[in-house]
Design a protein around this motif. Structure first.
Motif, PDB file in Angstrom:
ATOM      1  N   GLN A 257     -30.084 -32.039 -53.381  1.00 14.82           N
ATOM      2  CA  GLN A 257     -30.859 -31.452 -52.609  1.00 14.82           C
ATOM      3  C   GLN A 257     -31.480 -29.907 -52.974  1.00 14.82           C
ATOM      4  O   GLN A 257     -32.304 -29.500 -52.415  1.00 14.82           O
ATOM      5  CB  GLN A 257     -29.941 -30.664 -51.385  1.00 14.82           C
ATOM      6  N   LYS A 273     -36.243 -28.927 -49.346  1.00 19.38           N
ATOM      7  CA  LYS A 273     -36.869 -29.214 -48.045  1.00 19.38           C
ATOM      8  C   LYS A 273     -37.395 -28.008 -47.539  1.00 19.38           C
ATOM      9  O   LYS A 273     -36.963 -26.816 -48.060  1.00 19.38           O
ATOM     10  CB  LYS A 273     -35.993 -29.392 -46.981  1.00 19.38           C
ATOM     11  N   TYR A 275     -40.123 -26.572 -44.080  1.00 18.96           N
ATOM     12  CA  TYR A 275     -40.164 -26.715 -42.542  1.00 18.96           C
ATOM     13  C   TYR A 275     -41.574 -25.973 -42.206  1.00 18.96           C
ATOM     14  O   TYR A 275     -41.883 -24.820 -42.621  1.00 18.96           O
ATOM     15  CB  TYR A 275     -39.191 -26.591 -41.634  1.00 18.96           C
ATOM     16  N   ASP A 279     -42.486 -26.860 -36.325  1.00 20.80           N
ATOM     17  CA  ASP A 279     -41.431 -27.913 -36.539  1.00 20.80           C
ATOM     18  C   ASP A 279     -40.623 -27.703 -35.025  1.00 20.80           C
ATOM     19  O   ASP A 279     -40.288 -26.547 -34.791  1.00 20.80           O
ATOM     20  CB  ASP A 279     -40.543 -28.217 -37.467  1.00 20.80           C
ATOM     21  N   ASN A 281     -37.579 -28.759 -34.537  1.00 19.53           N
ATOM     22  CA  ASN A 281     -36.158 -28.652 -34.606  1.00 19.53           C
ATOM     23  C   ASN A 281     -35.967 -27.479 -35.604  1.00 19.53           C
ATOM     24  O   ASN A 281     -34.891 -27.694 -36.393  1.00 19.53           O
ATOM     25  CB  ASN A 281     -35.400 -29.747 -34.824  1.00 19.53           C
ATOM     26  N   ILE A 282     -36.782 -26.673 -35.917  1.00 17.63           N
ATOM     27  CA  ILE A 282     -36.738 -25.894 -37.186  1.00 17.63           C
ATOM     28  C   ILE A 282     -35.418 -24.854 -36.939  1.00 17.63           C
ATOM     29  O   ILE A 282     -34.571 -24.699 -38.035  1.00 17.63           O
ATOM     30  CB  ILE A 282     -37.923 -24.809 -37.471  1.00 17.63           C
ATOM     31  N   GLU A 284     -32.517 -25.358 -35.535  1.00 16.95           N
ATOM     32  CA  GLU A 284     -31.185 -26.173 -35.946  1.00 16.95           C
ATOM     33  C   GLU A 284     -31.130 -26.515 -37.329  1.00 16.95           C
ATOM     34  O   GLU A 284     -30.238 -26.623 -38.106  1.00 16.95           O
ATOM     35  CB  GLU A 284     -31.092 -27.331 -35.151  1.00 16.95           C
ATOM     36  N   ASN A 285     -32.244 -26.810 -37.892  1.00 16.00           N
ATOM     37  CA  ASN A 285     -32.378 -27.563 -39.366  1.00 16.00           C
ATOM     38  C   ASN A 285     -32.098 -26.324 -40.206  1.00 16.00           C
ATOM     39  O   ASN A 285     -31.393 -26.514 -41.354  1.00 16.00           O
ATOM     40  CB  ASN A 285     -33.822 -28.104 -39.653  1.00 16.00           C
ATOM     41  N   ILE A 286     -32.736 -24.974 -40.150  1.00 15.76           N
ATOM     42  CA  ILE A 286     -32.335 -24.293 -41.167  1.00 15.76           C
ATOM     43  C   ILE A 286     -30.927 -23.761 -41.043  1.00 15.76           C
ATOM     44  O   ILE A 286     -30.433 -23.426 -42.199  1.00 15.76           O
ATOM     45  CB  ILE A 286     -33.593 -23.023 -41.042  1.00 15.76           C
ATOM     46  N   ASN A 288     -28.488 -25.386 -40.368  1.00 11.40           N
ATOM     47  CA  ASN A 288     -27.552 -26.673 -40.931  1.00 11.40           C
ATOM     48  C   ASN A 288     -27.848 -26.442 -42.518  1.00 11.40           C
ATOM     49  O   ASN A 288     -26.924 -26.755 -43.159  1.00 11.40           O
ATOM     50  CB  ASN A 288     -27.989 -28.018 -40.482  1.00 11.40           C
ATOM     51  N   ASP A 289     -29.096 -26.368 -43.036  1.00 14.59           N
ATOM     52  CA  ASP A 289     -29.314 -26.322 -44.304  1.00 14.59           C
ATOM     53  C   ASP A 289     -28.569 -25.010 -45.066  1.00 14.59           C
ATOM     54  O   ASP A 289     -27.964 -25.228 -46.095  1.00 14.59           O
ATOM     55  CB  ASP A 289     -30.829 -26.268 -44.701  1.00 14.59           C
ATOM     56  N   GLU A 292     -25.022 -26.120 -45.374  1.00  8.37           N
ATOM     57  CA  GLU A 292     -24.889 -27.281 -46.375  1.00  8.37           C
ATOM     58  C   GLU A 292     -25.048 -26.658 -47.806  1.00  8.37           C
ATOM     59  O   GLU A 292     -24.095 -26.948 -48.755  1.00  8.37           O
ATOM     60  CB  GLU A 292     -25.893 -28.108 -46.213  1.00  8.37           C
TER      61      GLU A 292
END
Length: 872
Positions: A257, A273, A275, A279, A281-282, A284-286, A288-289, A292
């Motif tokens: 990743q 990734k 965004y 976006d 769901n930006i 929540e995505n950032i 989670n990233d 991770e």
């Protein structure tokens, strides 16, 4: 004209896909729900000409209609669960919205501010979690919500939603949400995940993010969110050339990743990734990233940072190591030179040397002493290794520094200190040569010497260091003193330091930490005469459900809520990562089930006699069709369901064997087991990997603690709050609350109280409480470093007079003579004189005597008393 939102399931519904009751042709609902409640009353409020937005299958607003007329009574569709008396409203001018407005575009985190404000004033179709409210078939959309829906659609698709422009004016908004708004919306989740944003401003194009250990987050390495050309990127950024080269050489194989990237000469590890700023769901995505990436590479980076960049120090714990045993037991490292005070007040080695010469009346350079003081306060950092020495050849131990510098003026000697995690205690002799005699020496630049000592003392160089600071704060503290002496002000500082486990010198930084953790790791309450045990710990609260009879519901008080949070943290700390992964799996299944309940069109049926009708933050609320005594419902707590999972129960009988669940879970084991079985069906197949949970501190601040009836409010807590009676004390005690719930006070919950001595003296305070708290006095100050106190001479003279007549506890605090208002007359007339009159029960002669004695001119023949200035 009003706008309404119809929330309807259309998929696989014959009545909603064709005929007179289909979508866009009619609104229809039963006149009452299955338990006879009037939950469809909003149907009676619709008028001809009103606009209806159709939110279908809980996914998107797919169409818009106009109501032809008000409701009429008729029959529901045959073959449905609602075949009976019904309300029906005919619709006209239906227009399909293409593309539909996805609910996620509307109910996204970046819109939370507007959505929460709308929800606080109106009954709407969504809840505090930005999910759909259960039921809520038809709800009115206030103009603010209609405007938001229209503007979002216009911005997203460059089209107007028909009909709603008759109600509100729709304007196109900025098509690119700002970077600041996105990060601000994500900040709460970022903090919850164990990270912290640094220096976010409205015009920011990037923001640093630090980890919970405060290791990744500064120079030379930190996480960073960056806005470039309309996109948002996440990187692990290295700040200087040396660290870039170091990390690039040591980290060869990156996870799939991630990739090495160069941006304007900066070498970073970047997330592949990116965004667009718009976006859906930006947020929540950032988040989670970030989690991770930290799981993938964070520990490796922390290990490099600590092992390659920490310094090694030789240190003498007093002459001939006389303080070693004491320092080892207390996990501190400390130096002397107490005569020059707090080392934070000096900016350079030269300033320290000059002060050492002055206080000792000496002319020597004081170069070595000044260097030791400067390096101890300003150069040593958390993670550094300290090797303690004794004499010329012996070493007695080593440890890892775990805090910033702090000055403890309560100690008799060695007041300049740092917290340290001592790893060993013994005696090792190095035959290679004599040890330097200085108190503190940086030996990092002698790698052969470091390697030799590491082998001799078995120093674990490759172990990752996590923050393990013990600032030695007492678990129970009361700050006491007269009004205006900074008691509440200091609770913010103390709470922030306890949460962060480090000394904090900046009040602004402490206040930011306080705000970020309020209602999470910090709670703030104020006692008053009517405050009770029920408010503080647990009690019954009367509630009604529509027109039903009065019922009583168990409610946890503020202390029990934060105590439960703190105890849960301690339980998770003791679990292995694989156990946490399993519990995370259950949490996800519980979340899926809660969504299923929320999105069901009617109440969720447990069995033929009971159903869930509401989802709360920590429980399902359920009742039965014939439960006349519980029409407002009972609470099925998530914690009980999770306890079933922890104990791997297989049947209703297994529940009866558990002794750490609520009385209701035991009594209603059948209903609980049926719900639990539904959750198990929704568990994800793969458990997500989790890192070991770190211990956190929690703080509850009780302002004006002496204003309540302490015995009544605290109840059995009087005993449970003692350190040795807490969860991890020597003799932990668990109490049974009146509800039957077990309760124990966790060892990571700190209680800070404030006490105004002008209201009640310590002598009058409940003796049981007195002996369980440590008391810290706070009386007026006349000089505070870095802050200005106005008219100090007058403040001193007033307090001297008060002490003579009423004692120390009735003085005027320095806060009354600080702040933006420097006007003595206004300050005295509006704040100080009213307080004096209160102290002396409006005795004009007494107060005039004080004002005259300090040289203030009193306005003649005026009540209440006022001054006009100082006497010439």
């Amino acid at each position: 004209m009003k706008v309404w939102i119809e929330k309807s399931i259309v998929k696989k519904r014959i009545d909603r896909n064709s005929g007179d009751l289909s979508l866009g042709k009619a609104l229809w609902s039963p006149t009452k729900d299955k338990r006879g409640a009037d939950i469809y009353s909003s149907m009676r409020d619709v008028k001809g000409g009103d606009v209806v937005l159709h939110l279908t299958d809980n996914k998107a607003i797919t169409g818009v209609s106009i109501a032809s007329s008000a409701f009429r009574e008729g029959k529901g569709a045959k073959g449905t669960d609602w075949d009976g008396p019904a309300y029906i409203i005919s619709l006209k001018d239906y227009v399909e919205i293409n593309p539909p407005l996805d609910r996620k575009i509307l109910l996204q985190e970046s819109n939370r501010g507007e959505l929460d404000q709308i929800r606080s004033k109106n009954k709407v179709f969504y809840n505090s979690e930005l999910s759909l409210n259960q039921g809520a078939y038809l709800t009115e959309a206030p103009n603010e919500l209609v405007s938001l829906i229209g503007e979002l659609y216009l911005t997203e698709y460059d089209k107007q939603i028909p009909h709603i422009d008759q109600v509100v004016s729709i304007k196109k908004t900025n098509s690119n949400p700002t970077f600041y708004k996105i990060i601000k919306s994500a900040e709460r989740k970022i903090v919850k995940a164990g990270f912290k944003c640094k220096s976010l401003r409205e015009n920011s194009r990037y923001v640093w993010v630090e980890d919970s250990d405060n290791i990744i987050g500064r120079k030379p390495a930190h996480y960073e969110f960056i806005s470039r050309r309309g996109k948002l990127y996440l990187e692990l950024h290295f700040e200087d050339n040396n660290s870039k080269a170091l990390f690039h050489n040591l980290i060869e194989d990156l996870p799939d990743q991630l990739e090495w990237i160069d941006w304007n000469g900066a070498k970073s590890i970047g997330n592949k990734k990116s965004y667009k700023l718009d976006d859906i769901n930006i947020v929540e995505n950032i988040v989670n990233d970030l989690i991770e990436i930290d799981e993938l590479i964070g520990d490796q980076v922390r290990s490099i940072l600590i092992n390659q960049m920490r310094n090694f120090w030789l240190y003498a714990p007093g002459e001939k190591a006389r303080k070693w045993d004491d320092f080892y037991k207390k996990n501190i490292v400390a130096i002397g030179w107490d005569e020059i005070g707090d080392l934070n007040q000096y900016k350079t080695k030269d300033e320290i040397a000059a002060e050492l010469r002055r206080v000792n009346n000496e002319t020597g350079s004081k170069k070595n002493d000044a260097l030791a003081c400067f390096e101890f306060a300003s150069v040593i950092k958390p993670g550094d290794i300290v090797i303690a020495k004794k004499g010329k050849r012996d070493y007695v131990g080593w440890g890892e520094v775990s805090s910033e510098y702090f000055f403890d003026d309560t100690q008799e000697e060695y007041k300049s200190r740092r917290a340290i995690n001592w790893k060993s205690n013994g005696e090792w002799t190095d035959e290679a040569g004599d040890i330097v005699v200085k108190t503190l020496t940086d030996i990092t630049k002698y790698p052969d010497y470091v390697e030799r000592l590491s082998k001799l003392l078995k120093i674990e160089l490759n172990k990752i260091v996590t923050k393990n600071i013990d600032m030695k704060y007492p678990l129970n503290t009361i700050l006491y003193g007269p009004p205006g002496t900074g008691k509440t002000y200091n609770t913010v500082l103390k709470a922030a330091e306890i949460i962060e486990n480090r000394k904090i010198n900046s009040y602004d930084e402490a206040l930011e930490i306080f705000k970020t953790n309020l209602h999470n790791q910090i709670e703030f309450i104020t006692f008053h005469q009517n405050y009770s045990y029920e408010d503080f710990i647990q009690g019954l609260r009367p509630e009604t459900d529509n027109k039903s009879s009065l019922v009583f519901d168990k409610k946890d008080g503020v202390f029990k809520k934060i105590a439960d949070k703190a105890l849960e943290n301690l339980k998770l700390v003791e679990k292995a990562p694989e156990e946490l992964s399993s519990e995370a799996k259950f949490d996800k299944g519980l979340e899926y089930f809660a969504d299923k309940v929320l999105e069901s069109e009617d109440n969720f049926k447990i069995n033929d006699t009971a159903y869930i009708f509401e989802v709360e933050d920590d429980a399902f609320r359920y009742t039965g069709q014939r439960w006349t005594n519980h029409t407002n419902g009972l609470r099925m707590k998530f914690s009980d369901l999770k306890e079933f999972y922890r104990n791997d129960i297989k049947s209703r009988k297994d529940i009866k064997k558990l002794d750490n669940i609520s009385g209701l879970a035991n009594q209603h084991a059948t209903y609980y087991y049926l719900v639990y079985s539904e959750i198990l069906k929704l568990l994800p197949k793969k458990a997500e990997g989790l890192k070991k949970v770190r211990r956190k501190n929690y703080v509850i601040i009780i302002d004006e603690i002496n204003r309540a009836n302490i015995s009544r409010v605290f109840g059995e807590l009087i005993t449970l709050i003692e350190p040795d009676k807490r969860s991890h004390g020597k003799i932990p005690l668990e109490a049974k609350l009146p509800s039957g719930d077990p309760f124990i006070v966790p060892s990571n919950l700190f209680i800070i109280g404030t006490m105004n001595t002008a209201d009640k003296s310590i002598a009058l305070l409940d003796i049981a409480l007195r002996r369980r708290f440590e008391f810290e006095s706070m009386y007026p100050k006349y000089e505070i470093q870095g802050q200005e106190i106005y008219d100090v001479d007058i403040l001193k003279k007033i307090n001297q007079q008060i002490i003579k007549s009423k004692g120390h506890d009735f003085q005027i605090g320095h806060a009354y003579f600080m702040g933006e208002n420097k006007n003595l007359i206004e300050r005295m007339n509006k704040k100080v004189i009213p307080l004096l009159l209160e102290y002396y029960m409006n005795d004009e002669k007494e107060v005039k005597g004080i004002l005259n004695s300090v040289g203030l001119a009193i306005e003649e023949n005026n009540w209440p008393l006022k001054i006009t200035g100082k006497n010439d």
